[in-house]
Design a protein around this motif. Sequence first.
Motif: not given
Length: 273
Positions: A60-67
């Motif tokens: 998301v945008r410049d972030r890696e999201i661990k869901v």
Amino acid sequence: MEASMPKRKEPGKSLRIKVISMGNAEVGKSCIIKRYCEKRFVSKYLATIGIDYGVTKVQVRDREIKVNIFDMAGDPFFYEVRNEFYKDTQGVILVYDVGQKDSFDALDTWLAEMKQDLGPHGNMENIVFAVCANKIDCTKHRCVDESEGRLWAESKRFLYFETSAQTGEGINEMFQTFYLSIVDLCENGGKRPNTNSSASFTKEQADTIRRIRSSKDSWDMLGVKPGASRDEVNKAYRKLAVLLHPDKCVAPGSEDAFKAVVNARTALLKNIK
Ligand code: GTP
Ligand code: MG
């Protein structure tokens, strides 16, 4: 309860979030998740037993999201299994089937179940809710229309999406907006951005639209007794017209409600001397 929120992170760093699915059995919660994560649809109903857990990574945008996704079973039988999983949640996918009015009416009960399990210190204000009006491909059976669903969701400042796990319509858009909103929330210290701003329409407007939709005849719609005078009808009409005029009211369904009120007044005046 702000302690349940992930710590504020610098933009660009990875982030770990927890999302859950909620809604009656068979509304399509698991299929929505499967459609997004595995790009496929299973038409055979395989009821979730208790909870299905999965991990996925998204950008998301410049972030890696661990869901971390906890897909809940909707059947009341699994209440005791579900209630351990409500806490520390940043996002909820709240699903109903547009062809099952019961599943739409049950949304308030789902919120109540979550609120009860979070306890008196639980704060649902700072959780992102995405309401999915699912199975929109089944147009013949549809009985909850878009404005009714949107009105319910937007009254609570929830996101609203029309989805079909079968065709994929609305699914990517829903997840992208949902994750983006959660990231915004996390970057805002676990608080919903603009948390003080309320819905763009009033509760009175929302309640009036709902009342008009469920009214049984023109008298009922205008809120006057059968046999009321021309003056009483006109007075009631003017009050509703001010409240619902499309120039003033942006609530979903207000245009139809306004038109219905205009028609009801015309029909009544025709028959009153
Ligand atoms: P529980 O796990 O019991 O709580 O149910 P669920 O909400 O996870 O429902 P699930 O995703 O298992 O789907 C239930 C049934 O609805 C299955 O037969 C699916 O194939 C069907 N289904 C799900 N989404 C859609 C959709 O968008 N359109 C149509 N036509 N059918 C769908
Ligand atoms: Mg399921």
